[in-house]
Design a protein around this motif. Structure first.
Motif, PDB file in Angstrom:
ATOM      1  N   LEU A   1     -29.751 -51.700  -1.567  1.00  0.00           N
ATOM      2  CA  LEU A   1     -28.970 -51.112  -2.662  1.00  0.00           C
ATOM      3  C   LEU A   1     -29.841 -50.355  -3.659  1.00  0.00           C
ATOM      4  N   ALA A   2     -31.041 -49.976  -3.261  1.00  0.00           N
ATOM      5  CA  ALA A   2     -31.938 -49.273  -4.188  1.00  0.00           C
ATOM      6  C   ALA A   2     -31.310 -48.017  -4.783  1.00  0.00           C
ATOM      7  N   PRO A   3     -30.664 -47.140  -3.982  1.00  0.00           N
ATOM      8  CA  PRO A   3     -30.040 -45.956  -4.598  1.00  0.00           C
ATOM      9  C   PRO A   3     -28.954 -46.310  -5.604  1.00  0.00           C
ATOM     10  N   VAL A   4     -28.166 -47.350  -5.304  1.00  0.00           N
ATOM     11  CA  VAL A   4     -27.090 -47.749  -6.213  1.00  0.00           C
ATOM     12  C   VAL A   4     -27.669 -48.293  -7.517  1.00  0.00           C
ATOM     13  N   ILE A   5     -28.696 -49.132  -7.401  1.00  0.00           N
ATOM     14  CA  ILE A   5     -29.290 -49.746  -8.599  1.00  0.00           C
ATOM     15  C   ILE A   5     -29.931 -48.681  -9.483  1.00  0.00           C
ATOM     16  N   THR A   6     -30.670 -47.760  -8.890  1.00  0.00           N
ATOM     17  CA  THR A   6     -31.314 -46.716  -9.695  1.00  0.00           C
ATOM     18  C   THR A   6     -30.282 -45.795 -10.343  1.00  0.00           C
ATOM     19  N   ASN A   7     -29.175 -45.545  -9.668  1.00  0.00           N
ATOM     20  CA  ASN A   7     -28.118 -44.733 -10.287  1.00  0.00           C
ATOM     21  C   ASN A   7     -27.494 -45.449 -11.476  1.00  0.00           C
ATOM     22  N   LEU A   8     -27.302 -46.763 -11.334  1.00  0.00           N
ATOM     23  CA  LEU A   8     -26.751 -47.529 -12.450  1.00  0.00           C
ATOM     24  C   LEU A   8     -27.701 -47.541 -13.641  1.00  0.00           C
ATOM     25  N   LEU A   9     -28.999 -47.553 -13.355  1.00  0.00           N
ATOM     26  CA  LEU A   9     -29.994 -47.536 -14.436  1.00  0.00           C
ATOM     27  C   LEU A   9     -30.238 -46.139 -14.976  1.00  0.00           C
ATOM     28  N   GLY A  10     -29.702 -45.132 -14.298  1.00  0.00           N
ATOM     29  CA  GLY A  10     -29.902 -43.758 -14.752  1.00  0.00           C
ATOM     30  C   GLY A  10     -31.289 -43.235 -14.486  1.00  0.00           C
ATOM     31  N   GLN A  11     -31.951 -43.736 -13.450  1.00  0.00           N
ATOM     32  CA  GLN A  11     -33.318 -43.318 -13.142  1.00  0.00           C
ATOM     33  C   GLN A  11     -33.391 -42.810 -11.706  1.00  0.00           C
ATOM     34  N   ASP A  12     -34.436 -42.045 -11.447  1.00  0.00           N
ATOM     35  CA  ASP A  12     -34.687 -41.512 -10.117  1.00  0.00           C
ATOM     36  C   ASP A  12     -36.172 -41.677  -9.820  1.00  0.00           C
ATOM     37  N   PRO A  13     -36.542 -42.060  -8.596  1.00  0.00           N
ATOM     38  CA  PRO A  13     -37.964 -42.311  -8.313  1.00  0.00           C
ATOM     39  C   PRO A  13     -38.834 -41.057  -8.312  1.00  0.00           C
ATOM     40  N   ASP A  14     -38.243 -39.886  -8.206  1.00  0.00           N
ATOM     41  CA  ASP A  14     -39.030 -38.653  -8.108  1.00  0.00           C
ATOM     42  C   ASP A  14     -38.912 -37.755  -9.333  1.00  0.00           C
ATOM     43  N   THR A  15     -38.224 -38.194 -10.363  1.00  0.00           N
ATOM     44  CA  THR A  15     -38.045 -37.385 -11.564  1.00  0.00           C
ATOM     45  C   THR A  15     -39.255 -37.524 -12.486  1.00  0.00           C
ATOM     46  N   PHE A  16     -39.826 -36.397 -12.875  1.00  0.00           N
ATOM     47  CA  PHE A  16     -40.971 -36.392 -13.782  1.00  0.00           C
ATOM     48  C   PHE A  16     -40.485 -36.477 -15.232  1.00  0.00           C
ATOM     49  N   ASN A  17     -41.234 -37.225 -16.023  1.00  0.00           N
ATOM     50  CA  ASN A  17     -40.953 -37.358 -17.458  1.00  0.00           C
ATOM     51  C   ASN A  17     -42.245 -37.107 -18.235  1.00  0.00           C
ATOM     52  N   GLU A  18     -42.665 -35.831 -18.248  1.00  0.00           N
ATOM     53  CA  GLU A  18     -43.938 -35.496 -18.895  1.00  0.00           C
ATOM     54  C   GLU A  18     -43.924 -35.769 -20.393  1.00  0.00           C
ATOM     55  N   LYS A  19     -42.733 -35.772 -20.981  1.00  0.00           N
ATOM     56  CA  LYS A  19     -42.648 -36.009 -22.430  1.00  0.00           C
ATOM     57  C   LYS A  19     -43.059 -37.423 -22.808  1.00  0.00           C
ATOM     58  N   LEU A  20     -43.075 -38.332 -21.825  1.00  0.00           N
ATOM     59  CA  LEU A  20     -43.483 -39.715 -22.083  1.00  0.00           C
ATOM     60  C   LEU A  20     -44.971 -39.943 -21.836  1.00  0.00           C
ATOM     61  N   ILE A  21     -45.707 -38.877 -21.536  1.00  0.00           N
ATOM     62  CA  ILE A  21     -47.126 -38.982 -21.204  1.00  0.00           C
ATOM     63  C   ILE A  21     -47.971 -38.359 -22.309  1.00  0.00           C
ATOM     64  N   ASP A  22     -49.043 -39.048 -22.669  1.00  0.00           N
ATOM     65  CA  ASP A  22     -50.003 -38.512 -23.635  1.00  0.00           C
ATOM     66  C   ASP A  22     -50.722 -37.326 -22.992  1.00  0.00           C
ATOM     67  N   PRO A  23     -50.594 -36.120 -23.532  1.00  0.00           N
ATOM     68  CA  PRO A  23     -51.205 -34.956 -22.888  1.00  0.00           C
ATOM     69  C   PRO A  23     -52.732 -34.997 -22.873  1.00  0.00           C
ATOM     70  N   LEU A  24     -53.331 -35.788 -23.748  1.00  0.00           N
ATOM     71  CA  LEU A  24     -54.789 -35.837 -23.821  1.00  0.00           C
ATOM     72  C   LEU A  24     -55.374 -36.771 -22.763  1.00  0.00           C
TER      73      LEU A  24
END
Length: 335
Positions: free
Chosen positions: A65-88
């Protein structure tokens, strides 16, 4: 005319009314139990084994049920979130690797992919390789082991020498070399699916001699038993004896060694992915995550801890359950 000295007396089976009366009087009614029921009752008394079995079931459900669980959490394993990373520094902002309400286990360094989503999808790869490679090993090991033990002679010598050769063969090096030269497309598969397919075949092929030796030894001891000799005397053929007399009695050791083989296969898959010859990015794998975490173990230790704990819990659960199954099916082995 005199009566016979020993007149037979017929004992009637107890009726339903008599059984009810016996139950009302507090008498214990003796009921027959199958071997499977006896083993299950032994297993129920082993709390550690039951806990391990429950964890294994939960892991299987999570992987399915990994796809179902990640959809319920609103997350995706391949989506980048650069805004959450320290650029330095390239590490997640915030404490404990970026753990928050949206990212329950934090995010990966550099790209910010959700770790929980990748752990869930990584469980699919690990369990798939672990189970299917065990199936390949069990099928080959059972067939060749029972043939070697039953027929003996040159058949036994040939199969035993093949087993000795495979046990001495460097499996890890061969797998690395084979996976490295595999094409990207094969048998209708592409990308990481090709590598998963090859890992299943290679790990299963090199794993069958272990269970093959066990089956061979059990067959050697059982082929001289009274029930086998009785089947021969009644005119039973070889294949009847193999499939009707010997194979049912080999189910217990086969089940035990299968449960012990799966965690070993999971560790092998993690090791191959750690060395870079497992599944290809962006496909998630626990070993691949551990390999990537080496460069960040000081600045972001959580990135290494999470996949390491996932592997540890999975292997421990399978080992606890396997030990419990072994003790339930063969209680003498634990003494």
């Amino acid at each position: 005319m005199t009566a016979p000295l020993h007149e037979p007396t017929a004992e009637a089976a107890p009726s339903a009314a008599e059984e009810a009366a016996a139950a009302a009087a507090g008498e214990k009614v003796v009921q027959g139990r199958s071997l499977g029921r006896i083993a299950w009752e032994r297993l129920k008394r082993d709390k550690l084994a039951l806990t391990g079995g429950i964890v294994v079931l939960v892991l299987i459900v999570i992987a399915l049920l990994a796809p179902v669980i990640t959809n319920l959490l609103g997350q995706d394993p391949d989506t980048f979130n650069e805004k959450l990373i320290d650029p330095l520094f390239g590490t997640p902002t915030g404490s404990l690797g970026g753990i928050s309400g949206d990212h329950l286990l934090g995010v990966e360094p550099v790209n910010g992919r959700d770790i929980l989503a990748r752990i869930l999808y990584g469980a699919r790869v690990s369990l798939l390789v672990g189970f299917l490679s065990a199936v390949v090993a069990v099928v080959l090991g059972t067939v060749l082991g029972i043939l070697a033990g039953f027929f003996g002679g040159w058949v036994d010598s040939l199969i035993s020498r093949v087993m000795d050769g495979l046990l001495a063969f460097p499996q890890l090096l061969f797998t690395i070399a084979l996976v490295s030269v595999m094409p990207n497309n094969m048998l209708g598969l592409s990308g990481s699916n090709v590598r998963v397919f090859v890992m299943i075949l290679v790990i299963g092929f090199f794993g069958w001699p272990y269970i093959g030796r066990v089956v061979r030894g059990q067959t050697l001891s059982m082929r001289e038993r009274e029930y086998v000799e009785a089947a021969r005397s009644l005119g039973a053929g070889r294949f009847y004896i193999l499939f009707k007399e010997l194979l049912p009695n080999l189910v217990a050791p086969i089940i035990v060694y299968t449960t012990m083989m799966i965690p070993t296969n999971i560790l092998t898959e993690a090791a191959l992915s750690f060395l870079g010859v497992g599944v290809k990015p962006p496909t998630s794998s626990w070993g691949q995550m551990l390999s990537s975490a080496i460069d960040y173990y000081e600045s972001d230790p959580m990135y290494m801890v999470v996949p390491g704990v996932a592997i540890f819990i999975t292997v421990l659960a399978f080992n606890l359950f396997g030990d419990g199954v072994r003790d339930a099916l063969d209680p003498k082995a634990s003494r």
